[in-house]
Motif scaffolding. Structure first.
Motif, PDB file in Angstrom:
ATOM      1  N   ASP A  93       0.843  -1.207   0.000  1.00 22.88           N
ATOM      2  CA  ASP A  93       0.000   0.000   0.000  1.00 22.88           C
ATOM      3  C   ASP A  93       0.869   1.245   0.000  1.00 22.88           C
ATOM      4  OD1 ASP A  93       1.177   0.067   2.505  1.00 22.88           O
ATOM      5  OD2 ASP A  93      -0.654  -0.317   3.622  1.00 22.88           O
ATOM      6  N   GLY A 109       9.236  -0.585   3.445  1.00 22.32           N
ATOM      7  CA  GLY A 109       9.562   0.799   3.779  1.00 22.32           C
ATOM      8  C   GLY A 109       9.654   0.964   5.284  1.00 22.32           C
ATOM      9  N   ARG A 126      11.645  -1.056  17.634  1.00 25.57           N
ATOM     10  CA  ARG A 126      11.478  -2.260  16.796  1.00 25.57           C
ATOM     11  C   ARG A 126      12.635  -3.233  16.966  1.00 25.57           C
ATOM     12  NH1 ARG A 126       9.214   1.135  11.609  1.00 25.57           N
ATOM     13  NH2 ARG A 126       7.079   1.350  12.391  1.00 25.57           N
ATOM     14  N   ASP A 151       5.571   9.071   4.901  1.00 29.83           N
ATOM     15  CA  ASP A 151       6.948   9.098   4.416  1.00 29.83           C
ATOM     16  C   ASP A 151       7.096   9.968   3.159  1.00 29.83           C
ATOM     17  OD1 ASP A 151       6.583   6.952   6.233  1.00 29.83           O
ATOM     18  OD2 ASP A 151       8.454   6.060   5.543  1.00 29.83           O
TER      19      ASP A 151
HETATM   20  N1  ARG Z   1       8.536   4.158   7.380  1.00 26.18           N
HETATM   21  C1  ARG Z   1       7.355   4.102   8.161  1.00 26.18           C
HETATM   22  C2  ARG Z   1       7.529   3.133   9.301  1.00 26.18           C
HETATM   23  O1  ARG Z   1       8.381   2.313   9.282  1.00 26.18           O
HETATM   24  C3  ARG Z   1       6.120   3.754   7.356  1.00 26.18           C
HETATM   25  C4  ARG Z   1       6.194   2.468   6.622  1.00 26.18           C
HETATM   26  C5  ARG Z   1       4.870   2.047   6.036  1.00 26.18           C
HETATM   27  N2  ARG Z   1       5.024   1.006   5.092  1.00 26.18           N
HETATM   28  C6  ARG Z   1       4.013   0.507   4.318  1.00 26.18           C
HETATM   29  N3  ARG Z   1       4.294  -0.410   3.445  1.00 26.18           N
HETATM   30  N4  ARG Z   1       2.810   0.961   4.472  1.00 26.18           N
HETATM   31  O2  ARG Z   1       6.791   3.126  10.233  1.00 26.18           O
END
Ligand code: ARG
Length: 257
Positions: free
Chosen positions: A43, A101, A108, A189
């Protein structure tokens, strides 16, 4: 009698093929080919998304993990998993890795291992074209802001004073809410915001230049999987050294690193 023997043999073979295929599991040996089970929240264009009518998931992360898989001799199998379900999927080992991403951060790191960083991002805002009141992050005070659940955006916006945070399952839901005037800004982002505005032809909205954070993306895996972490880091380094990473980067961002 001979044919009966042959028949029995064939039956046994067929059975073992079925059991082999049925075994699955973590990086299992599926008929000679090792499978890397990859989780991603599809997404997040241009990192992971699916165009209408397209069978394969596409994007920078998808190309990168396929190249890493190729390097390591794994067949890459991607499953679409909501972003806030990715870390749990590493913990209970339903997936081998997550590429989505995902920002590397200390919180984490208590639950998963990360590869070396593979992309530098950060958070920006999207507002409606006619927005006057919001130009900087400090202007968000007293406003409603949409973020994706489980993301660094959600975490960072909650730290800002006097902001009403609305959490949605996907960035697309956040943008829909912005256009419908249910919220006044979306925090998300930067590369995804830019792609949304420039490439997907979004109208009536604009991205603001200020960056709230600098964040590095990493590939996540189970806390005890140091062997895979090492392999992935080696593959990543090789792809950076041999120019393959730059090619993938240029394909999605139109410039080399
Ligand atoms: N970089 C941000 C995080 O790690 C947002 C990542 C969202 N990724 C996605 N595929 N929706 O929290």
């Amino acid at each position: 009698m001979k044919w009966m023997k042959a028949l029995a043999l064939a039956a046994i073979c067929a059975l073992s093929v079925v059991t082999l295929a049925g075994c699955g599991g973590q990086s299992a040996d599926n008929g000679g080919k090792k499978v890397l089970k990859v989780g991603s929240s599809i997404d997040f264009a241009p990192f992971e998304f699916q165009d209408e009518g397209q069978k394969d998931y596409q994007g920078f992360d998808m190309d990168l993990i396929r190249a890493i898989g190729k390097e390591l001799g794994y067949e890459v199998e991607v499953s679409n998993i909501p972003f806030d379900g990715l870390i749990p999927a590493m913990q209970n080992k339903t997936m081998d890795v997550a590429i989505s991403g995902m920002t590397i951060n200390d919180e984490r790191k208590q639950n998963v291992l990360f590869s070396d960083p593979y992309y530098q991002a950060g958070l920006t805002m999207v507002v409606r074209d006619d927005e006057q009141a919001i130009q900087k992050f400090t202007d968000l005070k007293g406003h409603k802001v949409a973020v994706q659940i489980g993301t660094t955006s959600a975490e960072e916006v909650k730290k800002l004073e006097g902001v009403e945070v609305h959490e949605f399952n996907t960035p697309a839901d956040c943008f829909t809410e912005l256009k419908a005037r249910g919220v006044d800004a979306v925090v998300n982002d930067r590369p995804v915001n830019d792609y949304y505005i420039q490439k997907s032809g979004a109208t009536g909205v604009k991205a603001l230049p200020e960056r709230l954070t600098a964040e590095d993306y990493g590939i996540a895996m189970a806390k005890d999987n140091t062997e895979l972490q090492q392999k992935i880091n080696e593959a990543l380094k090789k792809l950076k050294d041999n120019g393959e990473y730059d090619k993938i980067f240029a394909k999605w961002f139109g410039e080399s690193k």
